[in-house]
Scaffold this motif. Structure first.
Motif, PDB file in Angstrom:
ATOM      1  N   PHE A 244      13.929  66.573  49.398  1.00  0.00           N
ATOM      2  CA  PHE A 244      15.164  66.366  48.634  1.00  0.00           C
ATOM      3  C   PHE A 244      14.923  65.494  47.397  1.00  0.00           C
ATOM      4  O   PHE A 244      15.021  65.960  46.272  1.00  0.00           O
ATOM      5  CB  PHE A 244      16.228  65.767  49.556  1.00  0.00           C
ATOM      6  CG  PHE A 244      17.500  65.361  48.872  1.00  0.00           C
ATOM      7  CD1 PHE A 244      18.133  66.205  47.985  1.00  0.00           C
ATOM      8  CD2 PHE A 244      18.083  64.121  49.139  1.00  0.00           C
ATOM      9  CE1 PHE A 244      19.327  65.829  47.344  1.00  0.00           C
ATOM     10  CE2 PHE A 244      19.262  63.736  48.515  1.00  0.00           C
ATOM     11  CZ  PHE A 244      19.876  64.591  47.615  1.00  0.00           C
TER      12      PHE A 244
ATOM     13  N   MET B 204      23.002  62.400  44.458  1.00  0.00           N
ATOM     14  CA  MET B 204      22.642  63.648  43.763  1.00  0.00           C
ATOM     15  C   MET B 204      22.944  64.884  44.612  1.00  0.00           C
ATOM     16  O   MET B 204      22.889  65.995  44.111  1.00  0.00           O
ATOM     17  CB  MET B 204      21.163  63.630  43.387  1.00  0.00           C
ATOM     18  CG  MET B 204      20.820  62.550  42.383  1.00  0.00           C
ATOM     19  SD  MET B 204      19.050  62.536  41.980  1.00  0.00           S
ATOM     20  CE  MET B 204      18.953  60.994  41.040  1.00  0.00           C
TER      21      MET B 204
ATOM     22  N   VAL C 292       1.062  69.962  45.701  1.00  0.00           N
ATOM     23  CA  VAL C 292       0.548  68.844  46.511  1.00  0.00           C
ATOM     24  C   VAL C 292       0.124  69.373  47.883  1.00  0.00           C
ATOM     25  O   VAL C 292      -0.952  69.031  48.393  1.00  0.00           O
ATOM     26  CB  VAL C 292       1.619  67.733  46.667  1.00  0.00           C
ATOM     27  CG1 VAL C 292       1.173  66.685  47.677  1.00  0.00           C
ATOM     28  CG2 VAL C 292       1.919  67.090  45.317  1.00  0.00           C
TER      29      VAL C 292
ATOM     30  N   GLY D  68      11.427  63.620  43.692  1.00  0.00           N
ATOM     31  CA  GLY D  68      11.387  63.433  42.237  1.00  0.00           C
ATOM     32  C   GLY D  68      11.894  62.052  41.878  1.00  0.00           C
ATOM     33  O   GLY D  68      11.122  61.169  41.483  1.00  0.00           O
ATOM     34  N   PRO D  69      13.200  61.807  42.046  1.00  0.00           N
ATOM     35  CA  PRO D  69      13.720  60.486  41.672  1.00  0.00           C
ATOM     36  C   PRO D  69      13.096  59.325  42.451  1.00  0.00           C
ATOM     37  O   PRO D  69      12.897  58.260  41.875  1.00  0.00           O
ATOM     38  CB  PRO D  69      15.228  60.595  41.960  1.00  0.00           C
ATOM     39  CG  PRO D  69      15.480  61.937  42.527  1.00  0.00           C
ATOM     40  CD  PRO D  69      14.257  62.769  42.378  1.00  0.00           C
TER      41      PRO D  69
ATOM     42  N   GLN E  60      22.056  55.946  44.487  1.00  0.00           N
ATOM     43  CA  GLN E  60      22.077  56.887  43.355  1.00  0.00           C
ATOM     44  C   GLN E  60      21.385  58.188  43.735  1.00  0.00           C
ATOM     45  O   GLN E  60      21.876  59.281  43.437  1.00  0.00           O
ATOM     46  CB  GLN E  60      21.392  56.265  42.135  1.00  0.00           C
ATOM     47  CG  GLN E  60      20.955  57.302  41.106  1.00  0.00           C
ATOM     48  CD  GLN E  60      21.238  56.892  39.675  1.00  0.00           C
ATOM     49  OE1 GLN E  60      22.354  56.499  39.315  1.00  0.00           O
ATOM     50  NE2 GLN E  60      20.250  56.999  38.842  1.00  0.00           N
TER      51      GLN E  60
ATOM     52  N   LYS F 144       8.720  59.939  42.256  1.00  0.00           N
ATOM     53  CA  LYS F 144       8.204  60.437  40.964  1.00  0.00           C
ATOM     54  C   LYS F 144       7.233  61.611  41.168  1.00  0.00           C
ATOM     55  O   LYS F 144       6.283  61.784  40.401  1.00  0.00           O
ATOM     56  CB  LYS F 144       7.518  59.330  40.147  1.00  0.00           C
ATOM     57  CG  LYS F 144       8.279  58.019  40.049  1.00  0.00           C
ATOM     58  CD  LYS F 144       9.696  58.167  39.515  1.00  0.00           C
ATOM     59  CE  LYS F 144      10.461  56.842  39.557  1.00  0.00           C
ATOM     60  NZ  LYS F 144      11.925  57.080  39.649  1.00  0.00           N
ATOM     61  N   GLN F 145       7.439  62.351  42.245  1.00  0.00           N
ATOM     62  CA  GLN F 145       6.550  63.476  42.532  1.00  0.00           C
ATOM     63  C   GLN F 145       7.371  64.738  42.814  1.00  0.00           C
ATOM     64  O   GLN F 145       8.020  64.833  43.843  1.00  0.00           O
ATOM     65  CB  GLN F 145       5.652  63.160  43.735  1.00  0.00           C
ATOM     66  CG  GLN F 145       4.631  64.254  44.058  1.00  0.00           C
ATOM     67  CD  GLN F 145       3.573  64.395  42.971  1.00  0.00           C
ATOM     68  OE1 GLN F 145       2.752  63.530  42.788  1.00  0.00           O
ATOM     69  NE2 GLN F 145       3.619  65.507  42.232  1.00  0.00           N
ATOM     70  N   LEU F 146       7.326  65.664  41.865  1.00  0.00           N
ATOM     71  CA  LEU F 146       7.856  67.006  42.090  1.00  0.00           C
ATOM     72  C   LEU F 146       6.651  67.924  42.259  1.00  0.00           C
ATOM     73  O   LEU F 146       5.552  67.455  42.502  1.00  0.00           O
ATOM     74  CB  LEU F 146       8.767  67.432  40.928  1.00  0.00           C
ATOM     75  CG  LEU F 146      10.082  66.648  40.838  1.00  0.00           C
ATOM     76  CD1 LEU F 146      10.761  66.838  39.492  1.00  0.00           C
ATOM     77  CD2 LEU F 146      11.030  67.094  41.959  1.00  0.00           C
ATOM     78  N   HIS F 147       6.849  69.244  42.148  1.00  0.00           N
ATOM     79  CA  HIS F 147       5.732  70.204  42.264  1.00  0.00           C
ATOM     80  C   HIS F 147       5.007  69.999  43.594  1.00  0.00           C
ATOM     81  O   HIS F 147       3.771  70.119  43.660  1.00  0.00           O
ATOM     82  CB  HIS F 147       4.774  69.997  41.069  1.00  0.00           C
ATOM     83  CG  HIS F 147       3.940  71.212  40.742  1.00  0.00           C
ATOM     84  ND1 HIS F 147       2.906  71.180  39.860  1.00  0.00           N
ATOM     85  CD2 HIS F 147       3.995  72.495  41.196  1.00  0.00           C
ATOM     86  CE1 HIS F 147       2.345  72.388  39.766  1.00  0.00           C
ATOM     87  NE2 HIS F 147       3.003  73.202  40.558  1.00  0.00           N
ATOM     88  N   LEU F 148       5.785  69.715  44.642  1.00  0.00           N
ATOM     89  CA  LEU F 148       5.200  69.403  45.955  1.00  0.00           C
ATOM     90  C   LEU F 148       4.448  70.582  46.554  1.00  0.00           C
ATOM     91  O   LEU F 148       3.578  70.381  47.406  1.00  0.00           O
ATOM     92  CB  LEU F 148       6.296  68.987  46.938  1.00  0.00           C
ATOM     93  CG  LEU F 148       6.608  67.513  47.093  1.00  0.00           C
ATOM     94  CD1 LEU F 148       7.520  67.315  48.297  1.00  0.00           C
ATOM     95  CD2 LEU F 148       5.344  66.684  47.251  1.00  0.00           C
ATOM     96  N   ASN F 149       4.797  71.797  46.123  1.00  0.00           N
ATOM     97  CA  ASN F 149       4.056  72.953  46.655  1.00  0.00           C
ATOM     98  C   ASN F 149       2.582  72.860  46.279  1.00  0.00           C
ATOM     99  O   ASN F 149       1.713  73.246  47.053  1.00  0.00           O
ATOM    100  CB  ASN F 149       4.675  74.262  46.169  1.00  0.00           C
ATOM    101  CG  ASN F 149       4.669  74.412  44.665  1.00  0.00           C
ATOM    102  OD1 ASN F 149       5.064  73.486  43.948  1.00  0.00           O
ATOM    103  ND2 ASN F 149       4.221  75.546  44.180  1.00  0.00           N
TER     104      ASN F 149
ATOM    105  N   GLU G 140      14.919  73.212  48.008  1.00  0.00           N
ATOM    106  CA  GLU G 140      15.778  72.021  48.092  1.00  0.00           C
ATOM    107  C   GLU G 140      17.241  72.442  48.156  1.00  0.00           C
ATOM    108  O   GLU G 140      17.719  73.176  47.295  1.00  0.00           O
ATOM    109  CB  GLU G 140      15.557  71.103  46.879  1.00  0.00           C
ATOM    110  CG  GLU G 140      16.402  69.820  46.898  1.00  0.00           C
ATOM    111  CD  GLU G 140      17.740  69.940  46.202  1.00  0.00           C
ATOM    112  OE1 GLU G 140      18.761  69.502  46.772  1.00  0.00           O
ATOM    113  OE2 GLU G 140      17.778  70.493  45.075  1.00  0.00           O
TER     114      GLU G 140
ATOM    115  N   ALA H  95      19.667  69.836  49.258  1.00  0.00           N
ATOM    116  CA  ALA H  95      20.123  68.516  49.732  1.00  0.00           C
ATOM    117  C   ALA H  95      19.677  68.301  51.180  1.00  0.00           C
ATOM    118  O   ALA H  95      18.546  68.654  51.525  1.00  0.00           O
ATOM    119  CB  ALA H  95      21.625  68.332  49.541  1.00  0.00           C
TER     120      ALA H  95
ATOM    121  N   ARG I 219       8.511  75.179  46.999  1.00  0.00           N
ATOM    122  CA  ARG I 219       9.396  74.103  47.452  1.00  0.00           C
ATOM    123  C   ARG I 219      10.850  74.583  47.420  1.00  0.00           C
ATOM    124  O   ARG I 219      11.279  75.237  46.471  1.00  0.00           O
ATOM    125  CB  ARG I 219       9.277  72.875  46.558  1.00  0.00           C
ATOM    126  CG  ARG I 219      10.303  71.810  46.939  1.00  0.00           C
ATOM    127  CD  ARG I 219      10.371  70.624  45.983  1.00  0.00           C
ATOM    128  NE  ARG I 219      11.577  69.857  46.251  1.00  0.00           N
ATOM    129  CZ  ARG I 219      12.357  69.312  45.321  1.00  0.00           C
ATOM    130  NH1 ARG I 219      12.063  69.441  44.045  1.00  0.00           N
ATOM    131  NH2 ARG I 219      13.456  68.651  45.649  1.00  0.00           N
TER     132      ARG I 219
END
Lengths: 378, 378
Positions: B48, B123, B62, B51-52, B119, B55-60, B78, B80, B76
């Protein structure tokens, strides 16, 4: 399976919010398709940094809010800059369950400061091994360019020709980010350096925009375009784990699989959209896709073989460089362009007799690669 | 189709990084499955707020880095708090193309400050209509609780019984966030108010953790569990567009579809995992799933009918409340528990003769709902 509807917004610095952009692209695609909205069975939404940049995740529910009360299965897909094509890839698999599927991609990027944008875009790279050491994307692709130059004698003039071609193409695309802008080789050459050898004109811009595609199991219209190949491959996220840097292994794997599925070879391609996030990547893509041999892309660009009137027109819409790169939408904008070309509806930028097209969409520095092959229904 | 392998980490405040958690859960599931890793055809990763928060997106990509050099299609997903189950839903569809698929979900949440967590969690809600007006999730579910109390006479004592049951169950689950913690009704009753009528013990915790599942088209082992129903539905993201608040329409739609696919009714359920992000949602879930009639959930909890020895044991692992809620992993942890129970491997918390189980995973306040039905292969 078929692309039966396409839609997009203008790309650029836009006033619309993320939901408004989704709405425009989505209904443009639905209105373009002969499929009535009630017959859409599922939706995929692609978006990269809506969380960090717009503080909005759970976009599948946002999309649900923009549809009539259909309670549809809707899922968000994210694979960095390949998100749009990954959503399409996923949608194509889901045609095993649903007759018609809508895919919509969006990004709202211009509301962030430069520092925020840098940090957000960096989330597509390896947080620990690469990004924390300063290896942000312009630096990543600068390394690729340096290696390509060293290995093959590619020059910055070659990269300038890529930018020049794509900016010229975008002048023929009313929806392009830089449609309004005349760009000369002089301007490109003299632009400020970003990460040597790349300068400002080697980099795709920060854009807002959305694009959408309707895909269907069956076809009843000559305007429909057949999807004959769809493949997705992944690679290590960190450049430190890669064996070479002048080629993206995932793109080679995905394109080989897609060609095999479609039963074609690169020689059959009439129109190609590649992921020119940086100009060097257009050259690398040509080689990874087998359009030319490794090291030969520089000759092709020098000889104008990838311009609209060339042998294999590449990025006729202006590419990421000049059409723009609203990340979640980019892969679907590529499909929008190829479909428009195969339908013969590309106006001033129409490629004569285009029958087979390919899209090449990359996440990060090839951590993800997605390739689609589309063919005129004929 | 079958669940052929399950794995997870402990949930709680953990020292491991997001990739480390993924690695543990993924290889636990692969090692639990008779399927060799080379026969995994694709991977879905659910997360979920990486990113925020990290600071890591593109987890696929990873995940790709954590596998042998397979160049697999990895995506990936998402949606929620329903991300884990949505990835499973997607994986099940993709069994039309692949023989075996790995699904791994992860969340690293305890590295953020309270303000950052608020915060980030926000989202999942509507950014413009709800969140900006202060309608954060505890407030959202407080409204649901207020309406449920007003309409059906549910009391805070009923919610306390939900928390008490789930904390007690978590004492029997060595991997649970609150496995170590004895909780009394007195402690629950006297906890500080978060958003009236909800107090601290009505809220699920901030947890780190990962969970993974291997699914396969075919089965060769008695430990495999059959997936007989899989459905996903969506709803408006903003509560301002909902017609009622004591029930989540998407959950009703998804469960109705899942029961139909499985050819069962709620009366057939032996073990149920529901999305008790707040205690009130366990009661709402029981009614939405048709386990009891609207308004009757308060009687069920008073009579202990959902405890491990009751008619329909709910959240035997402790639920989100006490097992923990590392968001991207939660839906897969539910599948982990139901599979463990149907295999008869749940030890001290084993439900006697469990043959049919259900998982109910919610995104936001029902903007997404995913329901799966699992059955002993038998």
């Amino acid at each position: 399976m078929y692309v039966t509807g396409i839609g997009r917004t203008k790309f650029g610095t836009l006033t619309e919010s993320m939901p408004e952009l989704i709405y425009q692209a989505m209904y443009n695609a639905i209105n373009d398709s002969p499929i009535p909205i009630e017959e859409i069975g599922a939706v995929y939404v692609s978006n990269f940094i809506g969380g960090p940049s717009e503080k909005q995740l759970h976009l599948n529910s946002v999309v649900s809010s923009l549809l009539p009360e259909l309670r549809l299965p809707i899922i968000r897909v994210e694979t960095a800059c390949a998100s749009g094509s990954s959503a399409l890839y996923q949608g194509i698999i889901a045609l095993s369950r649903f007759e018609n599927i809508l895919i919509v991609g969006v990004e709202k990027m211009t509301g962030s400061t430069s520092a925020e944008s840098s940090q957000n875009l960096g989330m597509a790279g390896d947080r620990t091994a690469d990004q924390m050491q300063g290896l942000i994307f312009p630096a990543h692709y600068a390394l690729v360019a340096q290696q390509h130059m060293k290995k093959y004698g590619t020059t910055h003039e070659d990269l300038e020709l890529v930018a020049f071609k794509n900016h010229n193409n975008s002048r023929l695309n009313p929806l392009a980010h830089f449609n309004h802008k005349d760009v000369t080789l002089e301007m490109i050459k003299n632009a400020p350096v970003i990460a040597s050898p790349l300068n400002l004109f080697d980099c795709s811009p920060i854009s807002d925009g959305a694009a959408a595609v309707v895909i269907s199991k069956n076809s009843n219209s000559d305007r429909d375009v057949k999807v004959t190949g769809s493949a997705l491959a992944t690679d290590h996220i960190s450049l430190s784990h890669r064996k070479e840097h002048t080629s993206l292994e995932a793109a080679k794997v995905a394109s080989t699989q897609a060609y095999e599925l479609a039963g074609i070879t690169p020689k059959d391609l009439d129109i190609v959209e590649v992921h020119d996030c940086f100009t060097i990547n257009e050259l690398v893509a040509m080689e990874d896709l087998g359009i030319c041999n490794p090291g030969e892309s520089k000759n092709w660009i020098r000889e104008g073989r990838t311009s609209i009137k060339g042998d294999v027109p590449i990025n006729t819409d202006g590419g990421l460089k000049a059409d723009g790169h609203p990340i979640g939408a980019t892969g679907l904008a590529q499909v929008f362009e190829v479909t428009t070309q195969l339908r013969g509806e590309a106006g001033e930028r129409q490629v004569d007799g285009a029958e087979i097209g390919l899209t090449h969409n990359i996440g990060g520095v090839g951590g993800t690669a997605v390739v689609h092959i589309l063919e005129r229904r004929g």
